[in-house]
Design an enzyme around this catalytic site. Structure first.
Site, PDB file in Angstrom:
ATOM      1  N   HIS A   1     -32.141 -47.586 -26.237  1.00  0.00           N
ATOM      2  CA  HIS A   1     -33.000 -46.483 -26.470  1.00  0.00           C
ATOM      3  C   HIS A   1     -34.341 -46.425 -26.775  1.00  0.00           C
ATOM      4  O   HIS A   1     -35.300 -45.640 -26.270  1.00  0.00           O
ATOM      5  CB  HIS A   1     -32.168 -45.641 -27.332  1.00  0.00           C
ATOM      6  CG  HIS A   1     -30.668 -45.750 -27.505  1.00  0.00           C
ATOM      7  ND1 HIS A   1     -29.864 -46.155 -28.443  1.00  0.00           N
ATOM      8  CD2 HIS A   1     -29.759 -45.091 -26.528  1.00  0.00           C
ATOM      9  CE1 HIS A   1     -28.623 -46.001 -28.032  1.00  0.00           C
ATOM     10  NE2 HIS A   1     -28.623 -45.404 -26.856  1.00  0.00           N
TER      11      HIS A   1
ATOM     12  N   HIS B   1     -30.528 -48.035 -30.562  1.00  0.00           N
ATOM     13  CA  HIS B   1     -30.554 -49.663 -30.444  1.00  0.00           C
ATOM     14  C   HIS B   1     -31.913 -49.828 -29.390  1.00  0.00           C
ATOM     15  O   HIS B   1     -32.631 -48.848 -28.902  1.00  0.00           O
ATOM     16  CB  HIS B   1     -29.298 -50.347 -29.627  1.00  0.00           C
ATOM     17  CG  HIS B   1     -28.866 -49.625 -28.206  1.00  0.00           C
ATOM     18  ND1 HIS B   1     -29.663 -49.495 -27.414  1.00  0.00           N
ATOM     19  CD2 HIS B   1     -27.600 -49.126 -28.023  1.00  0.00           C
ATOM     20  CE1 HIS B   1     -28.984 -49.277 -26.384  1.00  0.00           C
ATOM     21  NE2 HIS B   1     -27.703 -48.947 -26.853  1.00  0.00           N
TER      22      HIS B   1
ATOM     23  N   HIS C   1     -16.475 -47.904 -19.832  1.00  0.00           N
ATOM     24  CA  HIS C   1     -15.758 -48.062 -21.264  1.00  0.00           C
ATOM     25  C   HIS C   1     -14.550 -48.514 -21.440  1.00  0.00           C
ATOM     26  O   HIS C   1     -13.917 -48.617 -22.443  1.00  0.00           O
ATOM     27  CB  HIS C   1     -15.780 -46.340 -21.642  1.00  0.00           C
ATOM     28  CG  HIS C   1     -16.999 -45.548 -21.791  1.00  0.00           C
ATOM     29  ND1 HIS C   1     -17.781 -45.121 -20.619  1.00  0.00           N
ATOM     30  CD2 HIS C   1     -17.817 -45.567 -22.748  1.00  0.00           C
ATOM     31  CE1 HIS C   1     -18.744 -44.561 -21.154  1.00  0.00           C
ATOM     32  NE2 HIS C   1     -19.012 -45.009 -22.313  1.00  0.00           N
TER      33      HIS C   1
ATOM     34  N   CYS D   1     -13.392 -39.265 -18.577  1.00  0.00           N
ATOM     35  CA  CYS D   1     -13.533 -39.939 -19.391  1.00  0.00           C
ATOM     36  C   CYS D   1     -14.510 -39.546 -20.869  1.00  0.00           C
ATOM     37  O   CYS D   1     -15.572 -39.056 -20.355  1.00  0.00           O
ATOM     38  CB  CYS D   1     -14.374 -40.964 -18.908  1.00  0.00           C
ATOM     39  SG  CYS D   1     -14.825 -42.528 -19.982  1.00  0.00           S
TER      40      CYS D   1
ATOM     41  N   CYS E   1     -12.001 -46.479 -16.849  1.00  0.00           N
ATOM     42  CA  CYS E   1     -13.521 -46.246 -16.592  1.00  0.00           C
ATOM     43  C   CYS E   1     -14.062 -47.758 -16.692  1.00  0.00           C
ATOM     44  O   CYS E   1     -14.123 -48.455 -17.641  1.00  0.00           O
ATOM     45  CB  CYS E   1     -13.939 -45.394 -17.487  1.00  0.00           C
ATOM     46  SG  CYS E   1     -15.984 -45.735 -17.937  1.00  0.00           S
TER      47      CYS E   1
ATOM     48  N   LYS F   1     -21.500 -53.663 -28.165  1.00  0.00           N
ATOM     49  CA  LYS F   1     -21.039 -53.911 -29.736  1.00  0.00           C
ATOM     50  C   LYS F   1     -20.220 -54.796 -29.976  1.00  0.00           C
ATOM     51  O   LYS F   1     -20.105 -55.900 -30.671  1.00  0.00           O
ATOM     52  CB  LYS F   1     -20.445 -52.277 -30.251  1.00  0.00           C
ATOM     53  CG  LYS F   1     -21.488 -51.531 -30.899  1.00  0.00           C
ATOM     54  CD  LYS F   1     -20.702 -50.288 -31.379  1.00  0.00           C
ATOM     55  CE  LYS F   1     -21.690 -49.196 -31.341  1.00  0.00           C
ATOM     56  NZ  LYS F   1     -21.012 -48.055 -31.309  1.00  0.00           N
TER      57      LYS F   1
ATOM     58  N   CYS G   1     -17.949 -41.237 -21.056  1.00  0.00           N
ATOM     59  CA  CYS G   1     -19.108 -40.743 -20.204  1.00  0.00           C
ATOM     60  C   CYS G   1     -19.320 -39.314 -20.058  1.00  0.00           C
ATOM     61  O   CYS G   1     -20.304 -38.833 -19.716  1.00  0.00           O
ATOM     62  CB  CYS G   1     -18.879 -41.081 -18.697  1.00  0.00           C
ATOM     63  SG  CYS G   1     -18.271 -42.925 -18.378  1.00  0.00           S
TER      64      CYS G   1
ATOM     65  N   LYS H   1     -24.966 -58.293 -20.917  1.00  0.00           N
ATOM     66  CA  LYS H   1     -24.947 -56.887 -21.304  1.00  0.00           C
ATOM     67  C   LYS H   1     -25.011 -56.874 -22.831  1.00  0.00           C
ATOM     68  O   LYS H   1     -24.326 -57.478 -23.509  1.00  0.00           O
ATOM     69  CB  LYS H   1     -23.897 -56.073 -20.564  1.00  0.00           C
ATOM     70  CG  LYS H   1     -23.754 -54.806 -20.521  1.00  0.00           C
ATOM     71  CD  LYS H   1     -22.788 -54.223 -19.662  1.00  0.00           C
ATOM     72  CE  LYS H   1     -22.905 -52.926 -20.145  1.00  0.00           C
ATOM     73  NZ  LYS H   1     -21.451 -52.139 -19.542  1.00  0.00           N
TER      74      LYS H   1
HETATM   75  N1  MSP Z   1     -26.998 -37.716 -24.134  1.00  0.00           N
HETATM   76  C1  MSP Z   1     -27.218 -38.253 -22.676  1.00  0.00           C
HETATM   77  C2  MSP Z   1     -28.589 -37.908 -22.246  1.00  0.00           C
HETATM   78  C3  MSP Z   1     -28.856 -36.263 -22.081  1.00  0.00           C
HETATM   79  S1  MSP Z   1     -30.413 -35.861 -21.294  1.00  0.00           S
HETATM   80  C4  MSP Z   1     -29.919 -34.431 -20.916  1.00  0.00           C
HETATM   81  C5  MSP Z   1     -27.414 -39.802 -22.829  1.00  0.00           C
HETATM   82  N2  MSP Z   1     -27.709 -40.461 -24.172  1.00  0.00           N
HETATM   83  S2  MSP Z   1     -27.645 -41.735 -24.577  1.00  0.00           S
HETATM   84  O1  MSP Z   1     -27.857 -41.871 -25.727  1.00  0.00           O
HETATM   85  O2  MSP Z   1     -26.315 -42.535 -24.068  1.00  0.00           O
HETATM   86  O3  MSP Z   1     -28.759 -42.613 -23.520  1.00  0.00           O
HETATM   87  C6  MSP Z   1     -30.061 -42.297 -23.624  1.00  0.00           C
HETATM   88  C7  MSP Z   1     -31.153 -43.292 -22.611  1.00  0.00           C
HETATM   89  O4  MSP Z   1     -31.010 -44.609 -23.270  1.00  0.00           O
HETATM   90  C8  MSP Z   1     -30.645 -43.070 -21.320  1.00  0.00           C
HETATM   91  O5  MSP Z   1     -31.884 -42.695 -20.610  1.00  0.00           O
HETATM   92  C9  MSP Z   1     -30.097 -44.435 -21.316  1.00  0.00           C
HETATM   93  O6  MSP Z   1     -30.280 -44.699 -19.827  1.00  0.00           O
HETATM   94  C10 MSP Z   1     -31.073 -45.160 -22.205  1.00  0.00           C
HETATM   95  N3  MSP Z   1     -30.229 -46.646 -22.459  1.00  0.00           N
HETATM   96  C11 MSP Z   1     -29.237 -46.870 -23.162  1.00  0.00           C
HETATM   97  N4  MSP Z   1     -29.000 -48.174 -23.129  1.00  0.00           N
HETATM   98  C12 MSP Z   1     -29.905 -48.881 -22.237  1.00  0.00           C
HETATM   99  C13 MSP Z   1     -30.263 -50.107 -21.986  1.00  0.00           C
HETATM  100  N5  MSP Z   1     -29.612 -51.054 -22.516  1.00  0.00           N
HETATM  101  N6  MSP Z   1     -31.351 -50.448 -21.299  1.00  0.00           N
HETATM  102  C14 MSP Z   1     -32.114 -49.317 -20.945  1.00  0.00           C
HETATM  103  N7  MSP Z   1     -31.901 -48.095 -21.260  1.00  0.00           N
HETATM  104  C15 MSP Z   1     -30.885 -47.983 -21.778  1.00  0.00           C
HETATM  105  O7  MSP Z   1     -27.077 -40.441 -21.872  1.00  0.00           O
END
Ligand code: MSP
Length: 478
Positions: A21, A18, A149, A128, A146, A296, A131, A293
């Site tokens: 990411h 999304h 979640h 959890c 949590c 989904k 997380c 926020k």
């Molecule tokens: N798998 C772990 C990271 C392991 S690194 C050794 C993880 N993955 S994640 O897919 O959940 O998140 C990846 C990145 O996306 C994280 O840096 C997270 O902070 C970022 N974001 C997810 N949602 C976000 C927003 N709504 N806004 C900004 N960044 C966001 O965590």
């Protein structure tokens, strides 16, 4: 030549990409483009990838009624192609299910074990799966769930291997004292410092009951905690390994939610294994969508490909990165995004290039147009832009680009050069020269922030002797 190595977090494959990411990886890609321009492509390395050895990926595969292996392949491919479609120019894509990663994880865990920092104990606690972490009582909400979640964590009691994190408390404080930039921005560093000062406990780093994961090299009946092995991806995917200059100049770009892992556990693991530390971690903020926020259940999750299909990758990148400054929290709204596209991209830079090129062709003998490059101005604007990027001020650098666009548009309108050309061609030629100078600067900055438009700008500007034809950079979208 110095080296630079940039990483994004590796993404959990059970989810689909999304714009939260996308925000992370677009920011990283933009910084990478700046450094590639400065140091040369071969001296900069950009790694991203997927985090696959998590219980939630197994649960997701079961829910989808698919075998785990093919499910992981399919999901990892989806992440990789999404980033390719968004114009992310990474050098390597690592999956934690790959052999090269398993080997590196074994190597590092064995070193930590040999240092006497891993011991067997019993863990009783609340876990959890969302997380992938144990939660303490005071981290749960009133319902005992949590808070992220909204699910009660599982009660776990099992024999676990522990990592002596407590041993590294003072060493970590020392690290931050000596390397104040190890975590940026300041706000995030202070959070981490107070967490360390509140007292570090040893952490459980194994699971007996996991259905997926990497086994310990010294005890094959235990699976390594997913976060501990996931962090090692940065070394598994590092060109020339952890003794290289790439590694010493590594910048991890992460979200603020995962600094405890990157700034407490990770450096402690590296100190234990006697591997040098990366240069720095930069933690960006989180954004909401129209003030709420993104989730989904609320149905407000934005797919980056929807924006990129409709507006293009350059719009996706600059629209997201200019919503709020990198490092802060902020808000993203599709309405503001559309407005940004309309005024800044189509009506701003796109229109400027088009008008100037068309006018120059109309009034001057195109074979003879020479750009009277005013070096001082070009340097000043570029220097400012570069300085901002060195400080990772992504929004400010994009804003500066548009300040130059606005100043060019103003020059065009104030001088009414299209009228002037009919009465005083000499004066008009000078103005055209100034305008073309600005376009030259903009085209250079665009290589970093508008990489898909930059080659088109260059084509329009042609070479010393000949100007190119006008091209529409951003179509007007109703
Ligand atoms: N798998 C772990 C990271 C392991 S690194 C050794 C993880 N993955 S994640 O897919 O959940 O998140 C990846 C990145 O996306 C994280 O840096 C997270 O902070 C970022 N974001 C997810 N949602 C976000 C927003 N709504 N806004 C900004 N960044 C966001 O965590």
């Amino acid at each position: 030549m110095p080296k630079a190595y940039f990483t994004t977090p590796i993404f959990y494959v059970n989810d689909i990409p999304h714009i939260g990411h996308a925000y992370n990886i677009l920011a990283t890609d933009t910084l990478v483009r700046y450094w590639r321009k400065k140091l040369g492509r071969e001296n900069v390395f950009f790694l991203t990838g997927t985090d696959e050895n998590s219980q939630k990926t197994v649960d997701a595969a079961k829910k989808a009624n698919e075998a785990v292996g093919p499910y992981l392949d399919k999901m990892a491919k989806n992440w990789q192609t999404t980033w390719e479609k968004c114009g992310i120019d990474f050098d390597d894509f690592i999956r934690t299910t790959e052999d090269r990663h398993h080997q590196k994880v074994h190597e590092v865990l064995q070193k930590i074990y040999n240092a006497g920092d891993i011991y067997l104990g019993e863990y009783v606690g609340k876990y959890c799966t969302g997380c992938e972490t144990f939660l303490k009582e005071d981290e749960l909400n009133e319902k005992g769930e949590c808070p992220d979640h909204l699910k009660k964590p599982d009660e776990l009691k099992e024999k676990n291997y522990f990592f002596r994190l407590s041993k590294y408390q003072d060493l970590l404080l020392d690290l931050y004292a000596k390397n104040p930039n190890f975590l940026q921005p300041e706000k995030r560093k202070n959070e981490v410092l107070s967490f360390i000062k509140s007292g570090l406990e040893d952490i459980s780093i194994s699971r007996e009951s996991a259905e997926i994961g990497i086994k310990f090299p010294f005890d094959k009946s235990h699976t390594i905690y997913v976060w501990v092995e996931a962090l090692i991806n940065y070394i598994s995917g590092c060109p020339e390994g952890e003794t290289s200059d790439f590694w010493k100049n590594c910048t991890h770009i992460v979200g603020k939610d995962i600094t405890k892992f990157h700034n407490v556990i990770w450096p402690a693991m590296l100190l234990s294994a006697k591997i040098s530390l990366p240069k720095e971690v930069f933690a960006h903020g989180y954004f909401t969508i129209d003030g709420t926020k993104m989730s989904k259940s609320l149905g407000n999750v934005v797919d980056p490909l929807d924006l990129s299909d409709k507006f293009g990758n350059d719009a996706l990148r600059t629209g997201l990165l200019s919503s709020f400054e990198f490092g802060n929290d902020g808000d993203f709204s599709v309405r503001n995004f559309e407005e940004f596209y309309r005024t800044k991209l189509a009506g701003g830079v796109g229109n400027l290039f088009n008008r100037v090129i068309i006018l120059v062709h109309k009034f001057l003998d195109r074979e003879k147009v020479t750009v009277t490059t005013n070096e001082v101005d070009i340097k000043k604007d570029l220097e400012k832009f570069n300085n901002l990027l060195e400080q990772k001020k992504l929004k400010a650098s994009i804003d500066h680009f548009f300040t130059v666009v606005d100043s060019a548009n103003q020059l065009l309108n104030d001088t009414e050069v299209w009228k002037l050309a009919k009465t005083d061609l000499e004066k008009a030629t000078d103005i055209f020269g100034q305008l073309l100078n600005k376009l030259v600067v903009l085209a250079q900055m665009a290589e970093v922030i508008l990489p898909e438009s930059a080659p088109k700008m260059k084509t329009m500007l042609g070479d010393k002797n000949r100007l190119g034809k006008a091209i529409i950079l951003f179509e007007r979208i109703e």
